[in-house]
Design a protein around this motif. Structure first.
Motif, PDB file in Angstrom:
ATOM      1  N   PRO A   1       8.044 -24.396  24.498  1.00 32.50           N
ATOM      2  CA  PRO A   1       8.242 -23.068  25.099  1.00 32.50           C
ATOM      3  C   PRO A   1       7.030 -22.569  25.879  1.00 32.50           C
ATOM      4  O   PRO A   1       7.169 -21.937  26.915  1.00 32.50           O
ATOM      5  CB  PRO A   1       8.519 -22.182  23.878  1.00 32.50           C
ATOM      6  CG  PRO A   1       9.079 -23.108  22.851  1.00 32.50           C
ATOM      7  CD  PRO A   1       8.376 -24.417  23.075  1.00 32.50           C
ATOM      8  N   PHE A   2       5.810 -22.856  25.373  1.00 33.87           N
ATOM      9  CA  PHE A   2       4.589 -22.433  26.057  1.00 33.87           C
ATOM     10  C   PHE A   2       3.594 -23.584  26.048  1.00 33.87           C
ATOM     11  O   PHE A   2       3.485 -24.302  25.060  1.00 33.87           O
ATOM     12  CB  PHE A   2       3.942 -21.226  25.353  1.00 33.87           C
ATOM     13  CG  PHE A   2       4.800 -19.998  25.329  1.00 33.87           C
ATOM     14  CD1 PHE A   2       4.817 -19.121  26.396  1.00 33.87           C
ATOM     15  CD2 PHE A   2       5.594 -19.730  24.228  1.00 33.87           C
ATOM     16  CE1 PHE A   2       5.605 -17.991  26.368  1.00 33.87           C
ATOM     17  CE2 PHE A   2       6.397 -18.602  24.191  1.00 33.87           C
ATOM     18  CZ  PHE A   2       6.405 -17.720  25.272  1.00 33.87           C
ATOM     19  N   ASP A   3       2.849 -23.741  27.143  1.00 29.22           N
ATOM     20  CA  ASP A   3       1.788 -24.739  27.123  1.00 29.22           C
ATOM     21  C   ASP A   3       0.507 -24.063  26.635  1.00 29.22           C
ATOM     22  O   ASP A   3       0.425 -22.834  26.561  1.00 29.22           O
ATOM     23  CB  ASP A   3       1.612 -25.401  28.496  1.00 29.22           C
ATOM     24  CG  ASP A   3       1.174 -24.430  29.581  1.00 29.22           C
ATOM     25  OD1 ASP A   3       0.400 -23.502  29.286  1.00 29.22           O
ATOM     26  OD2 ASP A   3       1.601 -24.595  30.733  1.00 29.22           O
ATOM     27  N   PRO A   4      -0.543 -24.832  26.279  1.00 31.06           N
ATOM     28  CA  PRO A   4      -1.764 -24.243  25.715  1.00 31.06           C
ATOM     29  C   PRO A   4      -2.411 -23.185  26.598  1.00 31.06           C
ATOM     30  O   PRO A   4      -2.932 -22.185  26.087  1.00 31.06           O
ATOM     31  CB  PRO A   4      -2.682 -25.462  25.539  1.00 31.06           C
ATOM     32  CG  PRO A   4      -1.758 -26.615  25.391  1.00 31.06           C
ATOM     33  CD  PRO A   4      -0.582 -26.303  26.266  1.00 31.06           C
ATOM     34  N   ALA A   5      -2.392 -23.390  27.914  1.00 34.43           N
ATOM     35  CA  ALA A   5      -3.012 -22.415  28.816  1.00 34.43           C
ATOM     36  C   ALA A   5      -2.290 -21.071  28.752  1.00 34.43           C
ATOM     37  O   ALA A   5      -2.924 -20.004  28.780  1.00 34.43           O
ATOM     38  CB  ALA A   5      -3.007 -22.957  30.241  1.00 34.43           C
ATOM     39  N   GLU A   6      -0.961 -21.107  28.658  1.00 35.47           N
ATOM     40  CA  GLU A   6      -0.191 -19.857  28.575  1.00 35.47           C
ATOM     41  C   GLU A   6      -0.454 -19.148  27.249  1.00 35.47           C
ATOM     42  O   GLU A   6      -0.589 -17.912  27.211  1.00 35.47           O
ATOM     43  CB  GLU A   6       1.293 -20.169  28.733  1.00 35.47           C
ATOM     44  CG  GLU A   6       1.668 -20.643  30.134  1.00 35.47           C
ATOM     45  CD  GLU A   6       3.084 -21.170  30.222  1.00 35.47           C
ATOM     46  OE1 GLU A   6       3.696 -21.056  31.297  1.00 35.47           O
ATOM     47  OE2 GLU A   6       3.594 -21.699  29.214  1.00 35.47           O
ATOM     48  N   LEU A   7      -0.550 -19.918  26.164  1.00 38.27           N
ATOM     49  CA  LEU A   7      -0.850 -19.315  24.860  1.00 38.27           C
ATOM     50  C   LEU A   7      -2.253 -18.732  24.849  1.00 38.27           C
ATOM     51  O   LEU A   7      -2.492 -17.667  24.265  1.00 38.27           O
ATOM     52  CB  LEU A   7      -0.695 -20.360  23.749  1.00 38.27           C
ATOM     53  CG  LEU A   7       0.720 -20.910  23.543  1.00 38.27           C
ATOM     54  CD1 LEU A   7       0.710 -22.006  22.491  1.00 38.27           C
ATOM     55  CD2 LEU A   7       1.675 -19.801  23.125  1.00 38.27           C
ATOM     56  N   ARG A   8      -3.193 -19.411  25.479  1.00 40.56           N
ATOM     57  CA  ARG A   8      -4.566 -18.906  25.571  1.00 40.56           C
ATOM     58  C   ARG A   8      -4.593 -17.580  26.321  1.00 40.56           C
ATOM     59  O   ARG A   8      -5.305 -16.641  25.940  1.00 40.56           O
ATOM     60  CB  ARG A   8      -5.420 -19.942  26.295  1.00 40.56           C
ATOM     61  CG  ARG A   8      -6.855 -19.529  26.554  1.00 40.56           C
ATOM     62  CD  ARG A   8      -7.700 -19.663  25.305  1.00 40.56           C
ATOM     63  NE  ARG A   8      -8.119 -18.389  24.777  1.00 40.56           N
ATOM     64  CZ  ARG A   8      -8.922 -18.237  23.736  1.00 40.56           C
ATOM     65  NH1 ARG A   8      -9.403 -19.303  23.126  1.00 40.56           N
ATOM     66  NH2 ARG A   8      -9.249 -17.052  23.292  1.00 40.56           N
ATOM     67  N   LEU A   9      -3.809 -17.494  27.388  1.00 46.25           N
ATOM     68  CA  LEU A   9      -3.737 -16.263  28.171  1.00 46.25           C
ATOM     69  C   LEU A   9      -3.183 -15.119  27.327  1.00 46.25           C
ATOM     70  O   LEU A   9      -3.690 -13.990  27.370  1.00 46.25           O
ATOM     71  CB  LEU A   9      -2.868 -16.478  29.411  1.00 46.25           C
ATOM     72  CG  LEU A   9      -2.660 -15.261  30.323  1.00 46.25           C
ATOM     73  CD1 LEU A   9      -3.996 -14.783  30.867  1.00 46.25           C
ATOM     74  CD2 LEU A   9      -1.727 -15.619  31.468  1.00 46.25           C
ATOM     75  N   LEU A  10      -2.131 -15.402  26.541  1.00 45.99           N
ATOM     76  CA  LEU A  10      -1.560 -14.370  25.671  1.00 45.99           C
ATOM     77  C   LEU A  10      -2.592 -13.869  24.662  1.00 45.99           C
ATOM     78  O   LEU A  10      -2.717 -12.660  24.430  1.00 45.99           O
ATOM     79  CB  LEU A  10      -0.333 -14.931  24.933  1.00 45.99           C
ATOM     80  CG  LEU A  10       0.917 -15.182  25.770  1.00 45.99           C
ATOM     81  CD1 LEU A  10       1.970 -15.879  24.918  1.00 45.99           C
ATOM     82  CD2 LEU A  10       1.471 -13.872  26.321  1.00 45.99           C
ATOM     83  N   ILE A  11      -3.334 -14.790  24.063  1.00 42.60           N
ATOM     84  CA  ILE A  11      -4.345 -14.406  23.072  1.00 42.60           C
ATOM     85  C   ILE A  11      -5.444 -13.554  23.710  1.00 42.60           C
ATOM     86  O   ILE A  11      -5.860 -12.528  23.160  1.00 42.60           O
ATOM     87  CB  ILE A  11      -4.941 -15.659  22.404  1.00 42.60           C
ATOM     88  CG1 ILE A  11      -3.901 -16.304  21.492  1.00 42.60           C
ATOM     89  CG2 ILE A  11      -6.203 -15.313  21.619  1.00 42.60           C
ATOM     90  CD1 ILE A  11      -4.354 -17.606  20.867  1.00 42.60           C
ATOM     91  N   ASP A  12      -5.904 -13.963  24.892  1.00 43.59           N
ATOM     92  CA  ASP A  12      -6.963 -13.208  25.565  1.00 43.59           C
ATOM     93  C   ASP A  12      -6.499 -11.806  25.930  1.00 43.59           C
ATOM     94  O   ASP A  12      -7.258 -10.836  25.825  1.00 43.59           O
ATOM     95  CB  ASP A  12      -7.421 -13.951  26.827  1.00 43.59           C
ATOM     96  CG  ASP A  12      -8.194 -15.220  26.488  1.00 43.59           C
ATOM     97  OD1 ASP A  12      -8.617 -15.361  25.333  1.00 43.59           O
ATOM     98  OD2 ASP A  12      -8.343 -16.069  27.388  1.00 43.59           O
ATOM     99  N   CYS A  13      -5.237 -11.691  26.374  1.00 44.01           N
ATOM    100  CA  CYS A  13      -4.690 -10.365  26.713  1.00 44.01           C
ATOM    101  C   CYS A  13      -4.644  -9.471  25.485  1.00 44.01           C
ATOM    102  O   CYS A  13      -4.983  -8.287  25.544  1.00 44.01           O
ATOM    103  CB  CYS A  13      -3.298 -10.508  27.320  1.00 44.01           C
ATOM    104  SG  CYS A  13      -3.276 -11.209  28.975  1.00 44.01           S
ATOM    105  N   ILE A  14      -4.233 -10.039  24.355  1.00 46.84           N
ATOM    106  CA  ILE A  14      -4.149  -9.269  23.120  1.00 46.84           C
ATOM    107  C   ILE A  14      -5.527  -8.826  22.658  1.00 46.84           C
ATOM    108  O   ILE A  14      -5.753  -7.674  22.298  1.00 46.84           O
ATOM    109  CB  ILE A  14      -3.444 -10.093  22.030  1.00 46.84           C
ATOM    110  CG1 ILE A  14      -1.954 -10.208  22.343  1.00 46.84           C
ATOM    111  CG2 ILE A  14      -3.640  -9.474  20.643  1.00 46.84           C
ATOM    112  CD1 ILE A  14      -1.224 -11.195  21.470  1.00 46.84           C
TER     113      ILE A  14
END
Length: 217
Positions: free
Chosen positions: A83-96
């Motif tokens: 569903p998500f690649d590592p870069a997209e998950l990293r972006l979500l974490i940084d936004c949070i």
């Protein structure tokens, strides 16, 4: 001849193999049949490498799981599309973690859940801590819990009640004057510059309304 009937144990084995590849394997760190066999032994499931190859084929053909085989370096299997690649998950974490309105506790909880969407090899990337300039909210109320309630009230045209805290700003400190409870009609919720702003109407004694804005966080 028709297909052989599968037992509940065979179905469980397929699910375990799928979860193992999803959680522990990646393109750079695939898992071969021997590692899958060792994993299944932890659940007291006996399987030969030959049957594991058959199970992989069933996962591909019957459940349409995009399992690929890597023949370079550490050879083995991995799930190609998640569903998500590592870069997209990293972006979500940084936004949070950079959202001022999210408390430290909520940020930690959400980060942990997002990391659970990645495979074990990719979690190292997600665990890297960036230096943060934004200070987290130290208020007791959870914005994550309050925002859905406010949206629900806006859609259903119901009033909400909240406490507003009053301070006097001085050179180096803020003096707390007290708090007042307000019952208002929320009209619109706006996200701007890492903040949520609520537009609402407050009923007046003369029957009119006073329209105001307030930072939710």
């Amino acid at each position: 001849m028709g297909k052989k009937k599968r037992t509940a144990g065979q179905g469980l084995k397929l699910l375990l193999i799928r979860d193992f590849l999803y959680n522990e394997a990646s393109k750079e760190h695939p898992k071969n049949a021997n590692k899958i066999q060792k994993f299944l032994q932890e659940y007291r499931i006996a399987a030969s490498t030959k049957t594991i190859y058959t199970d992989i084929s069933r996962l591909r053909d019957d459940l349409e799981i995009p399992i690929e085989y890597s023949g370079k370096g550490d050879r083995g299997y991995y799930i190609a599309k998640k569903p998500f690649d590592p870069a997209e998950l990293r972006l979500l974490i940084d936004c949070i973690r950079n959202a001022e309105f999210i408390t430290e506790e909520d940020a930690a909880t959400l980060t942990k859940r997002i990391k659970g969407l990645a495979s074990a090899p990719d979690r190292e990337l997600l665990s890297y801590q960036l230096e943060e300039d934004n200070k987290k909210s130290e208020t007791g109320a959870s914005v994550i819990e309050n925002i859905p309630l406010i949206i629900k009230a806006i859609k259903s045209r119901r009033k909400i009640r909240f406490n507003r805290y009053h301070y006097v700003a001085q050179r180096t400190t803020h003096t707390f004057l007290g708090s007042m409870e307000y019952t208002v009609s929320p009209h619109k919720l706006i996200q701007k510059s890492n903040k949520y702003i609520l537009e609402y109407a407050e009923d007046l004694d003369n029957g009119g309304q006073l329209h105001r804005k307030i930072d939710v966080a």
